[in-house]
Design an enzyme around this catalytic site. Structure first.
Site, mmCIF file in Angstrom:
data_model
loop_
_atom_site.group_PDB
_atom_site.id
_atom_site.type_symbol
_atom_site.label_atom_id
_atom_site.label_comp_id
_atom_site.label_asym_id
_atom_site.label_seq_id
_atom_site.Cartn_x
_atom_site.Cartn_y
_atom_site.Cartn_z
ATOM 1 N N THR A 118 7.362 100.899 61.772
ATOM 2 C CA THR A 118 8.266 100.354 60.797
ATOM 3 C C THR A 118 7.851 100.264 59.282
ATOM 4 O O THR A 118 6.717 100.320 58.895
ATOM 5 C CB THR A 118 8.584 98.939 61.196
ATOM 6 N N GLN A 119 8.853 99.864 58.460
ATOM 7 C CA GLN A 119 8.676 99.657 57.116
ATOM 8 C C GLN A 119 9.030 98.208 56.843
ATOM 9 O O GLN A 119 8.823 97.880 55.510
ATOM 10 C CB GLN A 119 9.234 100.678 56.080
ATOM 11 N N ASN A 120 9.286 97.443 57.745
ATOM 12 C CA ASN A 120 9.496 95.984 57.543
ATOM 13 C C ASN A 120 8.439 95.215 57.262
ATOM 14 O O ASN A 120 7.511 94.950 58.369
ATOM 15 C CB ASN A 120 10.410 95.508 59.027
ATOM 16 N N PRO A 121 7.978 94.699 56.018
ATOM 17 C CA PRO A 121 6.848 93.933 55.859
ATOM 18 C C PRO A 121 6.568 92.650 56.762
ATOM 19 O O PRO A 121 5.622 92.224 57.205
ATOM 20 C CB PRO A 121 7.133 93.826 54.408
ATOM 21 N N HIS A 128 7.702 86.509 72.175
ATOM 22 C CA HIS A 128 7.506 87.628 73.268
ATOM 23 C C HIS A 128 6.799 88.790 72.552
ATOM 24 O O HIS A 128 5.956 89.545 73.322
ATOM 25 C CB HIS A 128 9.086 88.255 73.126
ATOM 26 N N PHE A 152 12.194 85.143 61.165
ATOM 27 C CA PHE A 152 13.086 86.072 60.675
ATOM 28 C C PHE A 152 14.032 86.736 61.881
ATOM 29 O O PHE A 152 13.767 85.887 63.043
ATOM 30 C CB PHE A 152 12.631 87.619 60.020
ATOM 31 N N ASP A 207 10.262 97.787 70.381
ATOM 32 C CA ASP A 207 11.783 97.727 70.088
ATOM 33 C C ASP A 207 11.558 96.123 70.915
ATOM 34 O O ASP A 207 11.206 95.894 71.699
ATOM 35 C CB ASP A 207 12.399 98.693 71.008
#
Length: 198
Positions: free
Chosen positions: A7-10, A177, A149, A66
């Protein structure tokens, strides 16, 4: 050990780094890589696709997750499309708004739900490990809280009146989770010099 997150989601990298607690060095994906396919019908299938796809592009092992929210009264939505519930490129606000509309269209203010997380670690063309975890609770039709988020403002874990978005990171990790999946992963992760990584 250094592991690249798929991922590139910080926000996601930071949350996983907090949960790992320094036991593994996590790095985001390098920029410029193509987008991995996510055509699976389950969280595990999608995580496996992403892990193997990016493991072919980087030298280090890849950790793919995921995860998403499952609401049975909505037929399992948003499910594997949680991040894209309101359409490709949708932001958290749009996804939340769509979920609220879906709940209200069913005449419910809150409903049973769970967050699911599948984690897959791959190196080169091989899956090293797979784990799954979930946390049960309620999803509500009004957001609360400023933390977290995704759907965190709508979800309260079982036994808690507060939403994930109203908790500190440490409090959320007691329930979440992702934290459950990471704890299981850490318990089973091969040693850095184990033959599984070769």
């Amino acid at each position: 050990m250094r592991i690249v997150m798929a991922t590139q989601n910080p926000h996601k990298v930071r949350e996983f780094a907090e949960i790992f607690g320094g036991r593994v060095e996590l790095a985001p994906l390098p920029s410029g890589l193509p987008k991995a396919p996510e055509t699976g019908e389950t969280f595990l299938e999608n995580a496996r696709q992403k892990a193997l796809f990016y493991a072919a592009h980087v030298e280090d092992p890849v950790l793919a997750d995921d995860s998403g929210l499952v609401v049975p009264v909505l037929g399992g939505e948003p499910g594997v499309r949680s991040a894209r519930y309101a359409g490709e490129g949708a932001d958290d606000r749009a996804n939340i708004d769509k979920l609220i509309r879906a709940l209200r269209s069913k005449g419910v203010r809150e409903a049973e739900a769970w967050f699911a997380c599948a984690l897959v670690v791959a190196r080169k063309d091989r899956v090293i490990m797979e784990v799954e975890a979930r946390v049960d609770g309620l999803v509500h039709d009004e957001p609360r809280g400023d933390g977290g988020f995704g759907y965190d403002p709508l979800f309260s874990p079982r036994g808690e009146s507060r939403r994930f978005a109203e908790m500190s990171a440490e409090e959320k990790h007691r329930f979440s989770h992702r934290a459950r999946a990471v704890r299981e992963l850490l318990a089973r992760l091969p040693a850095p010099d184990a033959t599984e990584w070769v």
